[in-house]
Design a protein around this motif. Structure first.
Motif, mmCIF file in Angstrom:
data_model
loop_
_atom_site.group_PDB
_atom_site.id
_atom_site.type_symbol
_atom_site.label_atom_id
_atom_site.label_comp_id
_atom_site.label_asym_id
_atom_site.label_seq_id
_atom_site.Cartn_x
_atom_site.Cartn_y
_atom_site.Cartn_z
ATOM 1 N N VAL A 112 0.840 -1.195 0.000
ATOM 2 C CA VAL A 112 0.000 0.000 0.000
ATOM 3 C C VAL A 112 0.876 1.248 0.000
ATOM 4 O O VAL A 112 0.651 2.189 -0.767
ATOM 5 N N ILE A 113 1.915 1.231 0.843
ATOM 6 C CA ILE A 113 2.794 2.394 0.917
ATOM 7 C C ILE A 113 3.510 2.617 -0.414
ATOM 8 O O ILE A 113 3.573 3.744 -0.923
ATOM 9 N N ALA A 122 3.232 5.867 -2.818
ATOM 10 C CA ALA A 122 4.417 6.630 -3.190
ATOM 11 C C ALA A 122 4.453 6.835 -4.694
ATOM 12 O O ALA A 122 4.744 7.930 -5.190
ATOM 13 N N GLN A 123 4.127 5.781 -5.443
ATOM 14 C CA GLN A 123 4.133 5.898 -6.907
ATOM 15 C C GLN A 123 3.093 6.902 -7.369
ATOM 16 O O GLN A 123 3.372 7.764 -8.198
ATOM 17 N N TYR A 136 1.534 12.249 -9.518
ATOM 18 C CA TYR A 136 0.748 13.447 -9.266
ATOM 19 C C TYR A 136 1.644 14.682 -9.193
ATOM 20 O O TYR A 136 1.361 15.722 -9.790
ATOM 21 N N GLU A 137 2.759 14.526 -8.470
ATOM 22 C CA GLU A 137 3.638 15.672 -8.293
ATOM 23 C C GLU A 137 4.268 16.120 -9.607
ATOM 24 O O GLU A 137 4.347 17.309 -9.914
ATOM 25 N N HIS A 173 5.984 12.327 4.022
ATOM 26 C CA HIS A 173 6.404 12.543 2.643
ATOM 27 C C HIS A 173 6.570 14.055 2.384
ATOM 28 O O HIS A 173 7.581 14.498 1.849
ATOM 29 N N SER A 174 5.563 14.819 2.806
ATOM 30 C CA SER A 174 5.589 16.263 2.536
ATOM 31 C C SER A 174 6.709 16.970 3.294
ATOM 32 O O SER A 174 7.195 18.013 2.881
ATOM 33 N N MET A 175 7.095 16.367 4.404
ATOM 34 C CA MET A 175 8.159 16.959 5.198
ATOM 35 C C MET A 175 9.422 17.141 4.350
ATOM 36 O O MET A 175 10.116 18.135 4.451
#
Lengths: 434, 591
Positions: A12-13, A17-18, A23-24, B523-525
């Motif tokens: 799930v993690i 992350a992917q 998205y980013e 993550h945002s950190m």
């Protein structure tokens, strides 16, 4: 299994992350400001707010209709319970009106005034008039709620004259009840004289004398033992014996106040008390329950009678109520029949025994590991005769000989407390099966 | 390292230890509080899912129990032991109320926002602030450690009522586990007191030029009153806890009397278990508002910013915070209606308790009016704030039932109570905390949290929050007592078992949803988008500090305040926001 759980979490993690990366990257390409809420996001959240609002309204309404304000306890079996139920209904009408109204305003405003390009919010910082309105309206409504509540509260808590006295005595994890007998007066009781066959510690002069004699004998015995074998016994054992002697001596001293409190009248009051493990009540009679506890705090909850009171070690609490529906009558109520039909259908599937409706007293204050199974069966009979038949039987019962035959106190000093608990548990289990 | 060293804005080298461990910078301490509370929060959420599994499916074995709790919590047939069930319920409550919603919420946001929003370089005493965190950390460690002792952690419920919490013979958790609980709580209270004193002094003395009390953001007002409540009520808990410790370990009998247990009559006499309840709830009820007020303060700020409207009734909001604070000290008896309390006194507590509904109603209506004709930006923080207002109303309304002694009789200590306080205090406060994290994350790490994940987190949390606690009202109305290992012993409760299963399913979903938040946070950190100077276009002073947080907060002189913090969409100005340090225009009146 452990491995599987870890694997799922890790996957799930990784997946998250992917997704984030994609998205980013895409939002970087579009050079979007993360802080700004886009039109798409506004539409999505406004839609979600609407869906959520409707779901909340519909499901809460459905639940109120489906379960009702007292699921499974529709009918109050006590007189004051009807007042409480009425008060509940009145309060629910007010509270639900406020609930629907305010949630609607909140969600409608939150949706309606979603961000729009070119819209500027209205600068509206305060209005004394409006603020007065929503101070005064709640205040008046609350005044009504308070007055209604206190009227019933006073009615419930005012002592009833000539109510029949019954003591409910709580212990880990069971209940004993004591009827006050013909004189309607409970005999004195004290935790220091509790023993297997006197679970409520009922006190009589004879009992005090016997106790003192027994304890003195025991002191003598141990002291003799110390004298004779003291040098051969290991230190810790010896210490234990000395401690025991001291304890017994202290206990004898602590008997004195009990003796002083004892009069011929209190002896008589104690002698006709009857201790039972199942409660029989007569329909239409006022009962004053006195509650005590021997170890930790318990709470006697009678859900069908809308009654509850804590049992606190070291003090006595009271609650008065009048049962208005007998067990037999209750079993014929359509609501009850419907509920128990459903319950039994399921129980059969689960391979459990079928059950009938029964009034029950349960513990409602955390009291230890078997808190969830601390109960006493209650039977409400229609007539005094039915009660008398049962009561006569109880009087004859040899379960608690201490009250019937004070002359012959049992010498079961070595029987441990655990066995008492066991017997209590056994009898409640029996009561439950019945 | 007093605040004066930074007057000139010098940046001096700090070692790893002084920067990350024994930091005296309020922003670092705030982050330390937050992350500690988050870790504690995970533990408490896991515990809650585990005991929900037990309630929903009492006769089934779950690998998860073994995985998280280990064999010592399970009986031979692989089921959770009844006394360990009570133990995890107790620790869940303790952690959530004290470590997450008191230490976590106040510790994080009072520390972060007080100096930043009042225009101060740091807290009045950096040293006390640091001590406050480390005491909190130590007490957290002890609380977690108590889960692992052989005889089990404290098991008498988070309120630890004596005699159950004193007598090891009554429940094994009242042995070593309880001693550790008391130790941990004593340290926690010390931490909380040091923190609260610091907040009060800072707010009173270190406001920048022009920052009058009537120009303080409502966050600061809420933190201020919260700190006062803490200073006045926590010492009472210390005394209650110390007396309990003495009863437990030194043979006194403040709370014990007439006890026969384990086959013998105890020597204790003359004490009263009810005394403890009075002492406990004298803290316990203000504690509810210690938890709630900061969340309400945070919401006021976020609702106003994101609705682009001034908060409606600023002075009424301050008044209601003060009224709630005052009233919270004279209502504790409503927790004790059925302890055999004198009915007349009971009546008085009914009256005072229901009075609290008035300032609460004012607050709720003011939030709703703030949304009216606004221009609402659905940031994750805003959504959580809207969620807070919704749960605050829902939970507040059932409070009216419980405040009424008469209506309390049948539902006291049932799941109705559990539903009530989890909605009004649990959900509301945690929503406020989440809102605060999403909103002020840029002030902690100079980056923004991911919005899409924020939405997913919000919707799952809101739906599962309501899904867990709304049906729970009916479980309580059906007469199901709280803290029951299983309801199977009472046939009259059979018909609500379906509801219990639904509740547990929502609890699992809600628990898992929090992973999204954790992922987003960490993550945002490191990888979040770098924030702009004032991402939410907000008026308060914290957004005038550099994007990359510095020791001393402002590189040059401290900002000067000219106006109140809620000049949003002011018709006299072009922009829809006017920061507090913008001087008044000619002819403009300060609000």
């Amino acid at each position: 299994m452990k491995f599987l759980i870890v694997l799922v979490i890790v996957l799930v993690i990784v997946a998250l992350a992917q997704l984030m990366k994609v998205y980013e990257l895409s939002s970087k390409l579009r050079n979007k400001d993360e802080a700004d809420v886009t039109l798409g996001e506004t539409k999505f959240n406004a839609g979600m707010l609407l869906v959520f609002y409707l779901t909340l309204m519909i499901s809460s309404t459905w639940m109120f209709f489906h379960y009702g304000p007292r699921p499974g306890l529709e009918i109050s079996a006590s007189e004051h319970g009807n007042d409480i139920d009425f008060l509940y209904d009145a309060n629910w009408i007010i509270l639900l009106t406020v609930f629907y109204l305010t949630q609607t305003l909140l969600f409608v405003f939150a949706i309606k005034y979603q961000k729009k390009k070119g819209r500027k919010a209205v600068f509206f910082a305060h209005s004394t008039k409006l603020e007065l309105v929503w101070t005064i309206i709640p205040a008046v409504t609350l005044a009504g709620i308070i007055i209604g509540g206190l009227l019933v509260w006073n009615k419930i808590t005012t002592p009833v004259e000539n109510a029949e006295v019954i003591e409910i005595y709580a212990q880990q994890f069971g209940w004993n009840a004591r009827y006050a007998g013909e004189d309607n007066t409970l005999g004195n009781s004290d935790f220091k004289v509790i023993e297997t066959n006197n679970p409520l510690g009922v006190v009589t002069s004879a009992l005090i004398d016997t106790k003192e004699k027994l304890w003195k004998e025991e002191i003598e015995k141990i002291e003799k033992q110390i004298k004779e074998e003291g040098e051969l016994t290991p230190d810790d054992k010896l210490e234990e014996m000395v401690e025991k002697v001291e304890r017994l001596k202290r206990q004898i001293i602590r008997l004195e106040p009990l003796r002083r409190a004892q009069t011929p009248e209190t002896d008589l009051a104690a002698n006709d008390d009857v201790i039972v493990k199942e409660l029989y009540l007569v329909k239409g009679k006022d009962y004053e329950f006195k509650f005590r506890s021997r170890d930790v705090i318990h709470s006697a909850l009678f859900p069908h009678f809308r009654a509850q009171m804590n049992c606190v070690p070291g003090m006595e609490t009271r609650f008065t109520f009048k049962p208005t529906i007998s067990t037999a009558e209750m079993r014929k109520m359509p609501e009850v029949i419907a509920q128990y039909e459903k319950t039994n259908e399921k129980r059969v599937v689960q391979g459990k025994e079928e059950v009938e409706f029964n009034y029950v007293l349960l513990c409602n204050k955390i009291c230890g590991s078997s808190h969830y199974n601390m109960q006493m069966n209650i039977v409400v009979v229609d007539t005094q005769e039915e009660f008398d038949t049962w009561y006569a039987e109880q009087k004859k019962s040899k379960t608690f000989p201490i009250l019937v035959g004070l002359e012959e106190p049992a010498k079961e000093e070595d029987k441990t407390e655990e066995t008492i608990v066991e017997t209590v548990m056994d009898s409640t289990a029996v009561a439950q099966v019945q | 390292m007093g605040a004066h060293t930074h007057e000139e804005g010098h940046h001096h080298h700090e070692s790893f230890i002084t920067k990350y461990l024994f930091s005296q910078d309020h922003k670092m301490i705030s982050k330390q509080f937050l992350i500690t509370a988050m870790v504690m929060g995970i533990v408490a959420v896991i515990l809650s899912v585990l005991f929900r599994l037990q309630i929903a499916w009492p006769n089934e074995q779950f690998e998860a129990m073994k995985f998280f709790l280990g064999d010592s919590y399970l009986s031979e047939d692989g089921l959770l032991k009844p006394d360990r069930y009570l133990a995890i319920v107790t620790i869940h409550g303790t952690i959530m109320v004290f470590f997450v919603l008191t230490g976590g919420l106040s510790g994080t946001f009072s520390n972060l926002l007080i100096p930043l929003q009042i225009g101060a370089r740091d807290m009045a005493s950096g040293l006390l602030n640091m001590l406050s965190f480390w005491l909190f950390f130590l007490s957290s460690v002890i609380m977690i450690y108590s889960l692992m002792v052989e005889s089990g952690p404290a098991s008498a419920g988070w309120t630890v009522y004596p005699p159950l919490s004193i007598l090891e013979k009554a429940i094994p958790g009242s042995g070593t586990g309880m001693t550790l609980w008391l130790l941990s709580m004593t340290l926690f209270i010390a931490s909380s007191l040091l923190g609260a004193l610091n907040y009060i002094v800072t707010i009173l003395n270190l406001r920048t030029i022009g920052m009058k009390m009537t120009r303080l953001p409502l966050t600061i007002w809420a933190f201020f009153v919260t700190a006062i409540l803490g200073v006045l009520s926590f010492p009472v808990l210390v005394s209650a806890v110390l007396l309990l410790l003495m009863d437990k370990s030194f043979g006194t009998s403040f709370y014990l009397s007439d006890i026969f247990i384990g086959g013998e009559a105890l020597d204790a006499s003359g004490g009263s278990p009810i005394l403890y309840q009075h002492l406990f709830w004298f803290l316990g009820h203000p504690e509810v508002y210690i938890v709630l007020l900061p969340a309400l303060g945070i919401t006021s700020e976020i609702v106003s910013t994101n609705a682009r409207k001034p908060i409606f009734g600023y002075r009424a909001m301050i008044g209601s915070i003060l009224a709630i604070g005052f009233l919270s000290f004279i209502v504790w008896g409503h927790h004790m209606f059925i302890t055999g309390m004198n009915p007349f006194i009971g009546g008085i507590f009914v009256f005072t308790t229901l009075l609290i509904a008035i300032p609460s109603a004012v607050k709720a209506f003011n939030y709703i009016t703030t949304l009216w004709k606004g221009n609402i930006h659905y940031t994750p923080a805003m959504l959580f704030s809207i969620g807070l207002v919704s749960t605050f109303i829902t939970g507040g309304l059932t409070g009216i039932i419980l405040a009424d002694a008469t209506l309390d009789i049948p539902v006291h200590d049932t799941y109705f109570v559990v539903a009530h306080f989890h909605i009004v205090m649990g959900l509301s406060a945690i929503f406020g905390m989440f809102a605060g994290v999403y909103h002020w994350f840029p002030k902690m790490y100079g980056r923004l949290m991911n919005k899409k994940l924020g939405y997913a987190h919000f919707w799952l949390t809101l739906v599962s929050g309501y899904g867990v606690f709304f049906p729970m009202h009916f479980v309580g109305l059906a007469g199901a007592p709280r803290r029951y290992y299983s309801n199977t012993e009472f046939a009259f409760l059979d018909h609500i078992q379906d509801l219990n299963e639904v509740i547990t399913i929502f609890a699992i979903i809600g628990g898992i949803a929090q992973l999204i938040f954790f992922y987003n946070f960490f993550h945002s950190m490191y990888h979040g988008r770098v924030t702009t100077q004032n991402p939410w276009r907000s008026n308060t002073l914290e957004w005038t500090t550099p994007v990359k947080p510095i020791h001393g907060n402002w590189p040059g002189a401290l900002p000067v305040v000219h106006r109140w913090p809620y000049d949003y969409s002011n018709p006299d100005h072009e922009d829809d926001f006017v920061p507090q340090d913008v001087p008044l225009k000619e002819g403009e009146h300060s609000h």
